[in-house]
Scaffold this motif. Structure first.
Motif, PDB file in Angstrom:
ATOM      1  N   LEU A 198       0.833  -1.206   0.000  1.00  0.00           N
ATOM      2  CA  LEU A 198       0.000   0.000   0.000  1.00  0.00           C
ATOM      3  C   LEU A 198       0.865   1.253   0.000  1.00  0.00           C
ATOM      4  O   LEU A 198       1.882   1.331   0.690  1.00  0.00           O
ATOM      5  CB  LEU A 198      -0.919  -0.005   1.221  1.00  0.00           C
ATOM      6  CG  LEU A 198      -2.191   0.837   1.103  1.00  0.00           C
ATOM      7  CD1 LEU A 198      -3.020   0.396  -0.087  1.00  0.00           C
ATOM      8  CD2 LEU A 198      -2.999   0.749   2.391  1.00  0.00           C
ATOM      9  N   ASP A 199       0.444   2.235  -0.793  1.00  0.00           N
ATOM     10  CA  ASP A 199       1.262   3.431  -1.017  1.00  0.00           C
ATOM     11  C   ASP A 199       0.423   4.684  -0.758  1.00  0.00           C
ATOM     12  O   ASP A 199      -0.751   4.745  -1.131  1.00  0.00           O
ATOM     13  CB  ASP A 199       1.775   3.420  -2.459  1.00  0.00           C
ATOM     14  CG  ASP A 199       2.821   4.478  -2.710  1.00  0.00           C
ATOM     15  OD1 ASP A 199       2.436   5.651  -2.840  1.00  0.00           O
ATOM     16  OD2 ASP A 199       4.012   4.134  -2.772  1.00  0.00           O
ATOM     17  N   ALA A 200       1.037   5.673  -0.144  1.00  0.00           N
ATOM     18  CA  ALA A 200       0.321   6.916   0.162  1.00  0.00           C
ATOM     19  C   ALA A 200      -0.123   7.648  -1.097  1.00  0.00           C
ATOM     20  O   ALA A 200      -1.064   8.445  -1.076  1.00  0.00           O
ATOM     21  CB  ALA A 200       1.205   7.835   1.006  1.00  0.00           C
ATOM     22  N   GLY A 201       0.545   7.380  -2.211  1.00  0.00           N
ATOM     23  CA  GLY A 201       0.189   8.040  -3.459  1.00  0.00           C
ATOM     24  C   GLY A 201      -0.874   7.324  -4.263  1.00  0.00           C
ATOM     25  O   GLY A 201      -1.196   7.737  -5.387  1.00  0.00           O
ATOM     26  N   TYR A 202      -1.457   6.259  -3.703  1.00  0.00           N
ATOM     27  CA  TYR A 202      -2.461   5.464  -4.411  1.00  0.00           C
ATOM     28  C   TYR A 202      -3.791   6.212  -4.455  1.00  0.00           C
ATOM     29  O   TYR A 202      -4.272   6.710  -3.431  1.00  0.00           O
ATOM     30  CB  TYR A 202      -2.633   4.132  -3.698  1.00  0.00           C
ATOM     31  CG  TYR A 202      -3.434   3.083  -4.434  1.00  0.00           C
ATOM     32  CD1 TYR A 202      -2.845   2.293  -5.404  1.00  0.00           C
ATOM     33  CD2 TYR A 202      -4.777   2.866  -4.136  1.00  0.00           C
ATOM     34  CE1 TYR A 202      -3.560   1.308  -6.070  1.00  0.00           C
ATOM     35  CE2 TYR A 202      -5.502   1.882  -4.785  1.00  0.00           C
ATOM     36  CZ  TYR A 202      -4.895   1.115  -5.754  1.00  0.00           C
ATOM     37  OH  TYR A 202      -5.607   0.143  -6.412  1.00  0.00           O
ATOM     38  N   ARG A 203      -4.395   6.312  -5.653  1.00  0.00           N
ATOM     39  CA  ARG A 203      -5.671   6.992  -5.812  1.00  0.00           C
ATOM     40  C   ARG A 203      -6.616   6.127  -6.643  1.00  0.00           C
ATOM     41  O   ARG A 203      -6.252   5.661  -7.723  1.00  0.00           O
ATOM     42  CB  ARG A 203      -5.504   8.339  -6.512  1.00  0.00           C
ATOM     43  CG  ARG A 203      -4.634   9.338  -5.780  1.00  0.00           C
ATOM     44  CD  ARG A 203      -5.319   9.891  -4.533  1.00  0.00           C
ATOM     45  NE  ARG A 203      -4.516  10.947  -3.929  1.00  0.00           N
ATOM     46  CZ  ARG A 203      -3.513  10.756  -3.094  1.00  0.00           C
ATOM     47  NH1 ARG A 203      -3.174   9.517  -2.765  1.00  0.00           N
ATOM     48  NH2 ARG A 203      -2.839  11.779  -2.586  1.00  0.00           N
ATOM     49  N   ALA A 204      -7.846   5.929  -6.152  1.00  0.00           N
ATOM     50  CA  ALA A 204      -8.873   5.229  -6.908  1.00  0.00           C
ATOM     51  C   ALA A 204      -9.579   6.217  -7.829  1.00  0.00           C
ATOM     52  O   ALA A 204      -9.395   7.436  -7.720  1.00  0.00           O
ATOM     53  CB  ALA A 204      -9.879   4.583  -5.957  1.00  0.00           C
ATOM     54  N   SER A 205     -10.401   5.698  -8.745  1.00  0.00           N
ATOM     55  CA  SER A 205     -11.146   6.536  -9.698  1.00  0.00           C
ATOM     56  C   SER A 205     -10.228   7.541 -10.383  1.00  0.00           C
ATOM     57  O   SER A 205     -10.569   8.715 -10.540  1.00  0.00           O
ATOM     58  CB  SER A 205     -12.292   7.260  -8.989  1.00  0.00           C
ATOM     59  OG  SER A 205     -13.193   6.352  -8.414  1.00  0.00           O
ATOM     60  N   SER A 206      -9.066   7.087 -10.760  1.00  0.00           N
ATOM     61  CA  SER A 206      -8.062   7.975 -11.357  1.00  0.00           C
ATOM     62  C   SER A 206      -7.444   7.288 -12.568  1.00  0.00           C
ATOM     63  O   SER A 206      -7.077   6.116 -12.493  1.00  0.00           O
ATOM     64  CB  SER A 206      -6.981   8.301 -10.324  1.00  0.00           C
ATOM     65  OG  SER A 206      -6.031   9.192 -10.845  1.00  0.00           O
ATOM     66  N   HIS A 207      -7.357   8.008 -13.671  1.00  0.00           N
ATOM     67  CA  HIS A 207      -6.752   7.413 -14.859  1.00  0.00           C
ATOM     68  C   HIS A 207      -6.018   8.463 -15.682  1.00  0.00           C
ATOM     69  O   HIS A 207      -6.255   9.665 -15.559  1.00  0.00           O
ATOM     70  CB  HIS A 207      -7.803   6.713 -15.725  1.00  0.00           C
ATOM     71  CG  HIS A 207      -8.843   7.639 -16.290  1.00  0.00           C
ATOM     72  ND1 HIS A 207     -10.029   7.891 -15.653  1.00  0.00           N
ATOM     73  CD2 HIS A 207      -8.875   8.379 -17.429  1.00  0.00           C
ATOM     74  CE1 HIS A 207     -10.750   8.725 -16.366  1.00  0.00           C
ATOM     75  NE2 HIS A 207     -10.068   9.051 -17.452  1.00  0.00           N
ATOM     76  N   VAL A 208      -5.127   7.975 -16.526  1.00  0.00           N
ATOM     77  CA  VAL A 208      -4.317   8.860 -17.349  1.00  0.00           C
ATOM     78  C   VAL A 208      -5.188   9.495 -18.430  1.00  0.00           C
ATOM     79  O   VAL A 208      -6.094   8.865 -18.980  1.00  0.00           O
ATOM     80  CB  VAL A 208      -3.135   8.071 -17.978  1.00  0.00           C
ATOM     81  CG1 VAL A 208      -3.641   7.004 -18.942  1.00  0.00           C
ATOM     82  CG2 VAL A 208      -2.161   8.997 -18.664  1.00  0.00           C
ATOM     83  N   LEU A 209      -4.927  10.756 -18.735  1.00  0.00           N
ATOM     84  CA  LEU A 209      -5.549  11.453 -19.860  1.00  0.00           C
ATOM     85  C   LEU A 209      -4.552  11.681 -20.989  1.00  0.00           C
ATOM     86  O   LEU A 209      -4.891  11.539 -22.156  1.00  0.00           O
ATOM     87  CB  LEU A 209      -6.125  12.798 -19.407  1.00  0.00           C
ATOM     88  CG  LEU A 209      -7.340  12.752 -18.469  1.00  0.00           C
ATOM     89  CD1 LEU A 209      -7.718  14.157 -18.026  1.00  0.00           C
ATOM     90  CD2 LEU A 209      -8.526  12.067 -19.142  1.00  0.00           C
TER      91      LEU A 209
END
Length: 414
Positions: A198-209
């Motif tokens: 687990l990483d503090a920089g992990y974000r759900a509902s997030s994707h590259v544009l």
């Protein structure tokens, strides 16, 4: 050359299959295109740190006197009934077999987005492989995006090599991940592994544009919930899950269902005396690959009681595979990442606009050369299936570029 049992692939499934079959005394050959056994998950290299399980299996394989391992070798084509044309660094040759186990693994699903061809942009697993092979990333700023557990594993590899991981963008929603986490309690070891990664920089509902830069990557633009953010970085590793490698199975005539080689309870394919195990039959992690490989190895040499005894263990890990599939299902909005000028087939420089109105793969190929480059549709074929619903192209020999001297091995004797 002829063997009783031929195993294609020396990842977890291939290793387990060979070791399960070895006590029978059968003549066994293992073919793998990596420099050493282990597959992609246990890939060796100057900066690789192999787990104890991988080292133990590799040592046991080396000690099995009736098992020959041909590393750095690959299948080029069929050479007749139950005979394959192979190529290594030094030579090409044909190998005949009585029974065969396919353990050909999987590859990353790469989806096109603006800037994905910039230097500095790789697949998530691709970055892992490069680092293990010696790529220096110390001091570099890395963003990892896409979907699935491979993102966390890639981040851990990059961090251990001295990189700074700025963000891990997971396209799955928070609710989907929460549901997956709740189900993960059935597999305590996996839950513990997830907590460790687990990483503090992990974000759900997030994707590259988009990947941004002129000569090489300079920044990445992400959709993060309802916000759009830009992060300056040196590397972007982006992968949207795994696709089973079915090309050889299809060429042999094995039935493929839902994108994977179809097998029965004994890991047997639709083709007699042909078996398959591991991620070529569907993605489920190394534990599932190991037990499927062992079942296939036992069944191939007639030890059905030993194979059957492993069925409950396989079912346990199949449950994990099903939880993975539900938790990390790709959001249809990812189909909108590519812009009209975004390359879909990077081998032949074919843009999205040239493909968007084509009915199927054949029509796209006739009008644009899509899939006719070095990868032979392995990358753009999978992308086309996700973007347009096309059936991926059927494999044709040679399965990989080969030397003329190797192809001459197909000439009839005399």
């Amino acid at each position: 050359m002829k063997v009783d049992l031929l195993i294609i692939g020396a990842g977890p499934a291939g290793l387990a299959a060979a070791l399960a079959a070895a006590p029978s005394g059968a003549g066994i050959a293992v073919i793998d295109d990596n420099p050493a056994p282990g597959g992609q998950i246990w890939r060796d290299g100057p900066q690789a740190h192999l787990p104890e399980r991988a080292r133990t299996l590799r040592q046991a394989l080396a000690e099995a006197g009736n098992v020959q391992v041909f590393s750095g070798s690959r299948v080029v084509a069929l050479a007749g009934a139950r005979r394959l044309l192979l190529e290594g660094a030094e030579r090409g040759w044909t190998l005949a077999y009585d029974k065969l186990i396919l353990c050909t693994g999987a590859r990353e699903l790469l989806l096109p987005f603006p800037g994905w061809t910039l230097p500095g942009v790789t697949g998530a697993g691709g970055l892992q492989a490069l680092i293990k092979g010696g790529l220096p990333v110390a001091g570099e700023r890395v963003v990892i995006a896409g979907s699935g557990p491979l993102l966390l594993a890639g981040a851990a590899t990059a961090r251990s090599a001295g990189a700074t991981v700025l963000r891990i963008a997971e396209q799955a929603s928070f609710l989907a991940l929460a549901g997956f986490s709740a189900r993960l309690l059935r597999w305590p070891g996996k839950a513990m592994q997830a907590m460790e990664l687990l990483d503090a920089g992990y974000r759900a509902s997030s994707h590259v544009l988009a990947a941004l830069g002129r000569e090489r990557l300079e920044a990445v633009r992400l959709q993060q919930g309802n916000r759009v953010v830009e992060i300056a970085c040196d590397r972007l590793a982006c992968g949207f899950g795994l696709i089973p490698n079915t090309q050889l199975g299809e060429l042999l005539g094995c039935r493929v269902e839902q994108g994977a080689i179809a097998v029965d309870d004994w890991q047997a394919c639709s083709l007699e005396d042909h078996f398959a195990a591991g991620e070529c039959t569907g993605f489920g992690g190394s534990e599932l690959a190991l037990v499927e490989g062992a079942i296939a190895g036992h069944a191939a040499v007639g030890n059905r009681d030993l194979a059957r005894a492993l069925w409950p263990q396989r079912r346990h890990w199949q449950g994990f595979a099903e939880a993975l599939a539900r938790g990390f299902a790709l959001d249809p909005k990812l189909k909108a990442l590519a812009q009209p000028d975004t390359l879909v087939c990077r081998c032949e420089d074919v843009a999205f606009a040239e493909l968007a109105n084509r009915r199927d793969w054949t029509e796209a190929k006739l009008h644009s050369r899509c899939g006719m480059g070095a990868c032979q549709g392995r990358v753009c074929g999978a992308a086309g299936q996700f973007l347009f619903g096309w059936t991926p192209p059927a494999p044709r020999p040679p399965l990989s570029p080969a030397r003329i001297e190797t192809l001459r091995c197909l000439e009839p004797e005399g």
